[in-house]
Motif scaffolding. Structure first.
Motif, PDB file in Angstrom:
ATOM      1  N   ILE A 196       1.343 -16.960  42.175  1.00 49.82           N
ATOM      2  CA  ILE A 196       1.257 -15.657  42.382  1.00 49.82           C
ATOM      3  C   ILE A 196       0.504 -14.839  41.102  1.00 49.82           C
ATOM      4  O   ILE A 196       0.544 -15.589  40.038  1.00 49.82           O
ATOM      5  N   LEU A 197       0.124 -13.640  41.417  1.00 51.17           N
ATOM      6  CA  LEU A 197      -0.603 -12.989  40.453  1.00 51.17           C
ATOM      7  C   LEU A 197       0.176 -11.407  40.586  1.00 51.17           C
ATOM      8  O   LEU A 197      -0.630 -10.578  41.219  1.00 51.17           O
ATOM      9  N   PRO A 198       1.342 -11.375  40.150  1.00 51.60           N
ATOM     10  CA  PRO A 198       2.003 -10.039  40.397  1.00 51.60           C
ATOM     11  C   PRO A 198       1.485  -8.885  39.600  1.00 51.60           C
ATOM     12  O   PRO A 198       0.973  -9.149  38.413  1.00 51.60           O
ATOM     13  N   SER A 199       1.489  -7.678  40.301  1.00 54.75           N
ATOM     14  CA  SER A 199       1.123  -6.547  39.607  1.00 54.75           C
ATOM     15  C   SER A 199       2.381  -5.665  39.092  1.00 54.75           C
ATOM     16  O   SER A 199       3.395  -6.117  39.431  1.00 54.75           O
ATOM     17  N   GLY A 200       2.083  -4.835  38.302  1.00 51.23           N
ATOM     18  CA  GLY A 200       3.322  -4.284  37.578  1.00 51.23           C
ATOM     19  C   GLY A 200       3.249  -4.514  36.085  1.00 51.23           C
ATOM     20  O   GLY A 200       2.410  -4.978  35.240  1.00 51.23           O
ATOM     21  N   ASP A 201       3.767  -3.454  35.396  1.00 51.16           N
ATOM     22  CA  ASP A 201       3.968  -3.197  33.980  1.00 51.16           C
ATOM     23  C   ASP A 201       4.616  -4.546  33.590  1.00 51.16           C
ATOM     24  O   ASP A 201       5.344  -5.452  33.869  1.00 51.16           O
ATOM     25  N   PHE A 202       4.226  -4.977  32.384  1.00 55.88           N
ATOM     26  CA  PHE A 202       4.488  -6.294  31.695  1.00 55.88           C
ATOM     27  C   PHE A 202       5.882  -6.096  31.106  1.00 55.88           C
ATOM     28  O   PHE A 202       6.404  -5.117  30.517  1.00 55.88           O
ATOM     29  N   SER A 203       6.622  -7.088  31.530  1.00 57.26           N
ATOM     30  CA  SER A 203       8.100  -6.959  31.511  1.00 57.26           C
ATOM     31  C   SER A 203       8.699  -8.367  31.517  1.00 57.26           C
ATOM     32  O   SER A 203       8.076  -9.257  31.908  1.00 57.26           O
ATOM     33  N   VAL A 204      10.121  -8.620  30.882  1.00 61.09           N
ATOM     34  CA  VAL A 204      10.620  -9.897  31.186  1.00 61.09           C
ATOM     35  C   VAL A 204      10.634 -10.365  32.579  1.00 61.09           C
ATOM     36  O   VAL A 204      10.627 -11.446  33.068  1.00 61.09           O
ATOM     37  N   GLN A 205      11.083  -9.271  33.629  1.00 62.37           N
ATOM     38  CA  GLN A 205      11.159  -9.676  35.009  1.00 62.37           C
ATOM     39  C   GLN A 205       9.986 -10.123  35.543  1.00 62.37           C
ATOM     40  O   GLN A 205       9.844 -11.332  36.262  1.00 62.37           O
TER      41      GLN A 205
ATOM     42  N   GLN B 204      11.819 -15.521  26.501  1.00 68.21           N
ATOM     43  CA  GLN B 204      12.687 -14.737  25.324  1.00 68.21           C
ATOM     44  C   GLN B 204      11.837 -13.774  24.724  1.00 68.21           C
ATOM     45  O   GLN B 204      12.631 -12.873  24.253  1.00 68.21           O
ATOM     46  N   ASP B 205      10.745 -14.248  24.084  1.00 62.91           N
ATOM     47  CA  ASP B 205      10.145 -13.440  23.270  1.00 62.91           C
ATOM     48  C   ASP B 205       9.557 -11.865  23.947  1.00 62.91           C
ATOM     49  O   ASP B 205       9.857 -11.094  23.343  1.00 62.91           O
ATOM     50  N   VAL B 206       9.527 -12.065  25.304  1.00 64.13           N
ATOM     51  CA  VAL B 206       9.108 -10.931  26.238  1.00 64.13           C
ATOM     52  C   VAL B 206      10.453 -10.002  26.138  1.00 64.13           C
ATOM     53  O   VAL B 206      10.490  -8.774  25.914  1.00 64.13           O
ATOM     54  N   GLU B 207      11.383 -10.671  26.371  1.00 65.17           N
ATOM     55  CA  GLU B 207      12.639 -10.009  26.416  1.00 65.17           C
ATOM     56  C   GLU B 207      13.151  -9.325  25.276  1.00 65.17           C
ATOM     57  O   GLU B 207      13.555  -8.405  25.324  1.00 65.17           O
ATOM     58  N   GLY B 208      12.935 -10.074  24.230  1.00 63.00           N
ATOM     59  CA  GLY B 208      13.317  -9.472  22.894  1.00 63.00           C
ATOM     60  C   GLY B 208      12.169  -8.446  22.281  1.00 63.00           C
ATOM     61  O   GLY B 208      12.399  -8.119  21.264  1.00 63.00           O
ATOM     62  N   GLY B 209      11.140  -8.537  22.929  1.00 65.96           N
ATOM     63  CA  GLY B 209      10.241  -7.611  22.412  1.00 65.96           C
ATOM     64  C   GLY B 209       9.460  -8.056  21.275  1.00 65.96           C
ATOM     65  O   GLY B 209       8.706  -7.156  20.527  1.00 65.96           O
ATOM     66  N   THR B 210       9.421  -9.420  20.962  1.00 62.38           N
ATOM     67  CA  THR B 210       8.761 -10.076  19.656  1.00 62.38           C
ATOM     68  C   THR B 210       7.345 -10.645  20.111  1.00 62.38           C
ATOM     69  O   THR B 210       6.992 -11.335  19.464  1.00 62.38           O
TER      70      THR B 210
END
Length: 276
Positions: free
Chosen positions: A100-109, A180-186
């Motif tokens: 997949i190549l999902p669209s949308g904003d960069f997020s942990v989901q 985890q780094d995406v989720e933590g914003g780091t």
């Protein structure tokens, strides 16, 4: 007539996957194949097979069959593994094209969804079918140059991906660290790109290298089909037919027994491309 090659192709109902199926069937007069084309949605898979049979009828001794497969579903993976174990003596080639190549904003989901399909899903299918792949068989992972190491900002992370002692467990750890780094914003400070697709393909290519190292009795390679015009990449410049050439070469062509390599445009290219 030689026995046909048993080939399993994931994500074969459209785009590059469908073009790979067409190319394999077009060459079936020279290389007989029994092609298991898989798709997540049965009606789309059945439609693809009907179109294939109409446009590219398999040669005598060859066949194309549909099997439902969602590479993110453990029960779906278990079902195809059980059915193939019952129906065939062995698998000659596994082509992992689904992704997949999902669209949308960069997020942990988005990160978890993308890595979960492209990396974890590919790995799960491969391990489920690996016992059926006969010695000398091949695994082809359709990855991307988006996943080459020049697209990973952190030298420390690149060193871990390129470590000759890399294992699947360590690779899993890297994929989980990204999430985890995406989720933590780091993620930026830790040296990841703001692109979950690229990281998922880094994992997919890394998995190819580890799988080749740990299974010297089979041939494992990763490849980039190029920037192909599909519903995932409507601005692509390459036709699906052109994009199918490298995966098909790695599946049934003469590649001199090379394994654990990354390929593009039908030639081997360094996974480390662009690193000074």
């Amino acid at each position: 007539m030689s026995s046909p090659l048993v080939i399993v192709l994931t994500g074969g109902n459209k785009g590059v996957g469908y073009a790979i199926a067409q190319t394999l069937l077009a060459s079936s007069s020279h290389t007989p194949v029994v092609l298991y084309l898989t798709a997540r949605t049965p009606v789309l898979g059945e439609q693809a097979i009907a179109q294939l049979l109409a446009s590219t009828p398999p040669a005598l001794g060859s066949d194309v069959r549909f099997h439902q497969l969602d590479i993110t579903s453990a029960s779906s993976i278990a079902a195809i593994a059980a059915d193939l174990k019952r129906d065939v003596a062995a698998i000659d080639v596994l082509i992992n094209n689904a992704g997949i190549l999902p669209s949308g904003d960069f997020s942990v989901q988005l990160a978890k969804e993308t890595v979960g399909c492209n990396y974890d899903g590919t790995k799960a299918v491969t391990f489920a079918l690996l016992p059926l792949i006969q010695p000398g068989g091949r695994v082809v992972n359709v990855s991307s140059t988006g996943g080459v190491m020049r697209n990973l900002p952190s030298p420390a992370l690149r060193e871990q991906f390129l470590d000759p002692a890399l294992t699947v467990d360590k690779l899993d750890g890297l994929m989980r660290k990204f999430e985890q780094d995406v989720e933590g914003g780091t993620w930026k400070e830790e040296g990841w790109p703001e692109n979950a697709y690229r990281v998922s393909k880094m994992g997919m290519t890394g998995f190819s290298m580890v799988l080749a190292k740990e299974n010297p009795n089979i041939i494992v390679n990763a490849c980039c089909p190029g920037w192909v015009k599909t519903d995932m990449a409507p601005m692509g410049t390459k036709t699906p037919e052109a994009g199918a050439r490298t995966p098909t070469l790695l599946a049934i062509g003469d590649i001199g027994g090379k394994t654990g390599r990354f390929w593009k445009d039908e030639v081997e290219v360094p996974w480390t491309e662009g690193i000074e």
